[in-house]
Design a protein around this motif. Structure first.
Motif, PDB file in Angstrom:
ATOM      1  N   THR A  48       0.813  -1.215   0.000  1.00 24.18           N
ATOM      2  CA  THR A  48       0.000   0.000   0.000  1.00 24.18           C
ATOM      3  C   THR A  48       0.846   1.263   0.000  1.00 24.18           C
ATOM      4  O   THR A  48       0.321   2.351   0.226  1.00 24.18           O
ATOM      5  N   LEU A  51       2.632   2.828  -5.752  1.00 21.51           N
ATOM      6  CA  LEU A  51       1.517   2.974  -6.691  1.00 21.51           C
ATOM      7  C   LEU A  51       2.056   3.023  -8.110  1.00 21.51           C
ATOM      8  O   LEU A  51       2.985   3.776  -8.408  1.00 21.51           O
ATOM      9  N   THR A 259       1.717   7.507   0.098  1.00 18.39           N
ATOM     10  CA  THR A 259       2.229   6.717  -1.023  1.00 18.39           C
ATOM     11  C   THR A 259       3.701   7.049  -1.216  1.00 18.39           C
ATOM     12  O   THR A 259       4.049   8.119  -1.712  1.00 18.39           O
ATOM     13  N   ASP A 283      -2.343   0.693 -10.998  1.00 19.25           N
ATOM     14  CA  ASP A 283      -3.325   1.316 -10.109  1.00 19.25           C
ATOM     15  C   ASP A 283      -4.045   2.488 -10.751  1.00 19.25           C
ATOM     16  O   ASP A 283      -5.143   2.859 -10.326  1.00 19.25           O
ATOM     17  N   VAL A 534      -7.970   2.483  -4.971  1.00 20.46           N
ATOM     18  CA  VAL A 534      -7.278   3.757  -4.835  1.00 20.46           C
ATOM     19  C   VAL A 534      -8.284   4.855  -4.503  1.00 20.46           C
ATOM     20  O   VAL A 534      -9.335   4.964  -5.146  1.00 20.46           O
ATOM     21  N   TYR A 547       0.007  13.139  -6.926  1.00 20.68           N
ATOM     22  CA  TYR A 547       0.348  11.815  -6.413  1.00 20.68           C
ATOM     23  C   TYR A 547       0.279  11.769  -4.888  1.00 20.68           C
ATOM     24  O   TYR A 547      -0.048  10.736  -4.304  1.00 20.68           O
ATOM     25  N   LEU A 552      -3.594   3.949  -1.407  1.00 17.14           N
ATOM     26  CA  LEU A 552      -3.910   2.572  -1.773  1.00 17.14           C
ATOM     27  C   LEU A 552      -4.457   1.833  -0.562  1.00 17.14           C
ATOM     28  O   LEU A 552      -4.012   2.056   0.565  1.00 17.14           O
TER      29      LEU A 552
END
Length: 553
Positions: A48, A51, A259, A283, A534, A547, A552
């Motif tokens: 997690t 990504l 992330t 993802d 996501v 980002y 996740l």
């Protein structure tokens, strides 16, 4: 290469070999590696913190003063003085910007003085990716670079709010910098600009170490060395046309980033990119065709983000510096020869909408569409206008399209067919993306069709972005003094988002649409596919992805 391969295979536990092979091959991962991960780690929880994004290769540009390309990665390495906050939408896991609110980012606060013309920013104690502390010198030098670089598009974008950094931007002390704008009425647009990618602040201490006589602002150096910003990520691996790996910075000014690794892979085919998300091998996928998105709308494994008021427009500039579109009646006729609803239904499968009758974003404070011409597909009206223009037998022209954009090619075919009965013989010229980009800036085609957007969404900015005199971004090469006079009248008002200003922008929009240098066809939804695992996809006015907001699991 081993690190990127491992990052992708780690995202595929429990997959059978035959499901992994095709997409994994497109992602540059050996199928055997995917099989090994499946066999040995079937009970391992999904990572997690990493990504994977699949995207086409449209040429990465790390900053707008180095030329316009894919700014998606660059948006995540850079930062601005302010930012627009995200708010939840009705769609699970999807957010959007609040376009008319501005919160601190690199600036901790700002004050307004001098009758609303001077904005003074107090800077945070922020660190760049190189470890240098943000200073007022960074702000001043960044704008000097943006205006000095021959490849910069920033001057045309930030005018008239900023036209001369040397006189408008002043260092007060090491932690304070002041901007003075020409009119108080430009304040709303100025604040929006301070929140958008055109005004990113660079680490001048780092860049000054790499200036040369031929490259006095290290612009060329930064095309290959992207870690000169104050944003959430730094680039740890960059292979043009293949991959980018980005790591979350531990000392980002806004705190922890969930992330930790962004694994960006370049994959040419839209269908392959969409399938990578559907099958769990990626993802998020970018630049997905409407057909692929529509096919996946009912798939519970993915989310197709849909925004209430997207700012991406499918538009058709009619270049006014040559026949037949030097005649406004012919331009109006083309506006009536365009099959708007047919394009929305057949090309975009409902993932687009008309914003009639105007093109300004209609949820701006003070907005009104009173009195605007309402163009619909009306071949009879089109022929009448052509006859008035002196073309009773119709006209012929060439419509340029980019080979990189299948949806615009499909829309061009719809226009070609529908316009025949309206008196237009349309010849479609498909060209490589690089050539298409040149013609749109050089005004060499008779007409062209593209998707584009105004990054800053205040009405005066939207009205000027495609019409500024002498600008390469003036797609139709249309300069009309009554329109500029109407814009000036609006900019003289103290509040660009008031009801009074709304009526001024309406007057300018009436002139714009009546003259019809650009046919605004439809608002297009974001062309991305996101895994249902996501959350935090946020629509932004620049249409790039933050980002640091993605999560996740």
């Amino acid at each position: 290469m081993s690190s990127i391969k491992h990052a992708i295979t780690a995202l595929m536990p429990g997959r059978r070999c035959k499901r992994v092979t095709a997409v994994a091959a497109a992602l540059g991962v050996f199928a055997t590696a995917g099989c090994a991960a499946s066999a040995n780690n079937s009970s391992t929880a999904k990572d997690t913190t990493t990504l994977t994004i699949v995207t086409p290769d449209t040429g990465v540009s790390w900053a707008l003063d180095a030329g316009y390309g894919d700014m998606g990665p660059g948006v995540n390495t850079q930062a601005t003085l302010l930012r627009k906050p995200y708010v939840n939408t009705d769609q699970r896991g999807v957010q959007e910007q609040d376009l008319y609110k501005y919160e601190p980012y690199l600036a901790e606060s700002y004050t307004v003085s001098n009758g609303g013309q001077t904005y003074t920013f107090r800077l945070k104690d922020a660190l760049s990716a190189a470890g240098n502390t943000l200073s007022a010198d960074d702000v001043v030098w960044s704008f000097q670079r943006k205006f000095a670089s021959a490849t910069s598009i920033v001057p045309g974008v930030v005018a008239p709010s900023i036209t001369d950094p040397s006189s408008q931007i002043v260092k007060v002390d090491d932690r304070t910098v002041a901007f003075t704008i020409p009119e108080a009425g430009l304040g709303a647009t100025f604040l929006a600009l301070m929140s958008d990618l055109t005004t990113q602040i660079f680490d001048s201490k780092l860049l000054k170490e790499h200036v040369t006589a031929d490259d006095p602002y290290a612009v060329q150096w930064t095309t290959e060395n992207p870690n000169y910003g104050f944003g959430p990520y730094e680039v740890t691996e960059y292979k043009p046309g293949e991959q980018i790996i980005m790591k979350a910075r531990d000392n980002w000014v806004l705190g922890d980033i969930p992330t930790k690794t962004i694994n960006l892979r370049f994959v040419a085919d839209s269908g392959t990119r969409a399938n990578a998300v559907k099958n769990g091998d990626a993802d998020l996928a970018q630049s997905i065709t409407p057909a692929d998105s529509a096919e996946l709308k009912r798939n519970s494994a993915v989310t197709i983000p849909q925004i209430s008021n997207p700012n991406t427009y499918l538009m058709m500039p009619l270049v006014t510096n040559k026949a037949p579109f030097d005649n406004p009646l012919v331009r109006q006729a083309m506006a009536y020869a365009t099959p708007y609803d047919q394009i929305v239904d057949n090309v975009y499968r409902g993932l687009a909408k008309r914003n009639g009758p105007g093109f300004l974003l209609d949820n701006a404070p003070g907005y009104t569409n009173t009195g605007l011409p309402n163009y619909t597909y009306d071949p009879k009206k089109s022929r009448e206008l052509l006859a008035q223009a002196g073309f009773p037998d119709g006209v012929s022209f060439t419509l340029a399209v980019s080979a990189a954009d299948p949806d615009t090619r499909e829309a061009a075919i719809q226009i070609q067919t529908a316009a025949q009965s309206a008196g237009f013989d349309v010849q479609i010229e498909q060209m490589p993306a690089s050539q298409f980009g040149e013609q749109r800036s050089n005004h060499t085609s008779q007409a062209f069709i593209l998707r584009d957007w105004a990054v800053t969404l205040t009405p005066p900015y939207e009205l000027l972005i495609y019409t500024a005199p002498g600008s390469s971004n003036n797609f139709a090469d249309w300069e009309y003094q009554p329109f500029y006079d109407a814009l000036t009248a609006g900019n003289m008002l103290p509040d660009a988002l008031s009801d009074v200003a709304g009526r001024a922008w309406n007057a300018a929009e009436q002139i714009y649409l009546t003259q019809s240098p650009i046919v605004f066809i439809a608002q297009v939804q974001p062309n991305v596919v996101v895994s249902s695992h996501v959350s935090g996809f946020a629509w932004r006015s620049d249409n790039f992805i933050d980002y640091s907001n993605l999560r996740l699991g």
